[in-house]
Design an enzyme around this catalytic site. Structure first.
Site, short mmCIF file in Angstrom:
data_model
loop_
_atom_site.label_atom_id
_atom_site.label_comp_id
_atom_site.label_asym_id
_atom_site.label_seq_id
_atom_site.Cartn_x
_atom_site.Cartn_y
_atom_site.Cartn_z
NE ARG A 1 38.33 43.85 42.71
CZ ARG A 1 39.04 43.09 43.52
NH1 ARG A 1 39.53 43.60 44.64
NH2 ARG A 1 39.25 41.82 43.23
CD GLU B 1 43.13 48.66 40.29
OE1 GLU B 1 43.58 47.54 39.96
OE2 GLU B 1 42.60 48.87 41.40
CG HIS C 1 44.66 45.91 43.12
ND1 HIS C 1 43.58 45.96 42.27
CD2 HIS C 1 44.31 45.00 44.08
CE1 HIS C 1 42.63 45.14 42.68
NE2 HIS C 1 43.05 44.54 43.79
#
Length: 312
Positions: free
Chosen positions: A227, A250, A269
């Site tokens: 992460r 993000e 991602h």
């Protein structure tokens, strides 16, 4: 038996979610919040017995949300990460929270290997140069991955699968985790001496900022498939390259320093987003929902609550 009320938080059409959960038709009713905000979530939680979590992390179950859900018996997060949910509040309420551990291990580990190869072999730079009419055969200086010391921060399914792949390429693989495992090395030593450092550990208060690129040796490669908060997003100027699939914020804001740093490979991602991983995710979610409905223990509970789901 009266159908269970399932509150679906993913930003997907309800018809799609009903198609995915068709094997459970007649045993559940699926609804969504009237609005994708905190007020809409709190309103919808009043009748929710099972919550299908939001994989994007936009809607989460904090302490206030848990209090607003008197009938809540089970939370199934359709992802490995459970960021944002209040695990303690759910456990104290007797509500198990399960994730989908392992479903994306192969896809994420393959991305980590592919990104490392792209950086060590200078594939992105080579492609750009040739497209620009250049021929830097003697100046790119790519290097082999074989023989590299690879340090993996984490020891979950992704970390172990990545270790298997890198070993197949002739690398020496070591791990750090909060519980010492096979091929364990102290965190500071692993980060300071590895040719490739891979972050593959869950984000928590204990792991936030755990990996500091500034502590890595010059020319080393950093890969983050954990992460964004696990790896500090600064101090990378001396590295041989950095591959980042996850970020603190993000989507990554325009003009972010990482977008200006040379020798970086940035990805939205998407490491775990493959058709195969998606099918494994669907199967895991359906199996756990069926277990909850049938009174069987659910799998992959991460908040310390009993895996036996009790209807309120």
């Amino acid at each position: 038996m009266k159908p269970w009320n399932v509150l679906a938080l993913p930003a997907l059409p309800l018809e799609m979610l009903r198609n995915v959960t068709a094997p459970l038709a007649g045993r559940i009713t699926i609804t969504a919040p009237p609005a994708r905000d905190k007020a809409g979530l709190l309103q919808a939680l009043a009748e929710a017995e099972i919550v299908l979590g939001d994989y994007s992390g936009e809607l989460v179950l904090d302490a206030e949300a848990v209090k607003a859900a008197p009938k809540l018996a089970f939370v199934q997060q359709p992802s490995v990460g459970v960021d944002g949910h209040d695990l303690d509040a759910l456990r104290e309420a007797g509500v198990p929270l399960a994730n989908t551990a392992g479903v994306s291990a192969v896809s994420v580990a393959e991305w980590a290997l592919a990104a490392t190869l792209a950086l060590t072999r200078k594939l992105v730079q080579a492609d750009a140069a040739v497209r620009n009419g250049e021929w830097p055969q003697l100046t790119l200086q790519p290097r082999e991955l074989s023989g590299s010391a690879v340090g993996i921060v984490g020891y979950g399914p992704i970390a172990r699968e990545a270790g298997r792949l890198f070993e197949a390429f002739g690398c020496t693989v070591s791990y750090w985790s909060r519980t010492p495992r096979d091929h364990f090395r102290p965190l500071g030593e692993l980060i300071a001496t590895s040719d490739v450092v891979i972050a593959a550990i869950a984000l928590s208060d204990q792991t936030r900022g755990l990996v500091d690129p500034a502590a890595m040796k010059p020319g080393a490669i950093l890969v983050n498939v954990a992460r964004g908060g696990v790896v500090k997003e600064s101090g990378m100027e001396h590295l041989g390259g950095a591959a980042m699939d996850v970020f603190e914020t993000e989507p990554l804001p325009a003009g972010h320093p990482l977008t200006l740093l040379p020798n970086t490979l940035l990805s939205p991602h998407v490491a775990g987003v493959t058709p195969q991983a998606t099918m494994r995710l669907f199967a895991t979610v359906l199996d756990n929902l069926a277990a909850a409905l049938e009174g069987r223990p659910v799998s992959h509970v991460v908040n310390g609550a009993s895996p036996q789901v009790e209807r309120r």
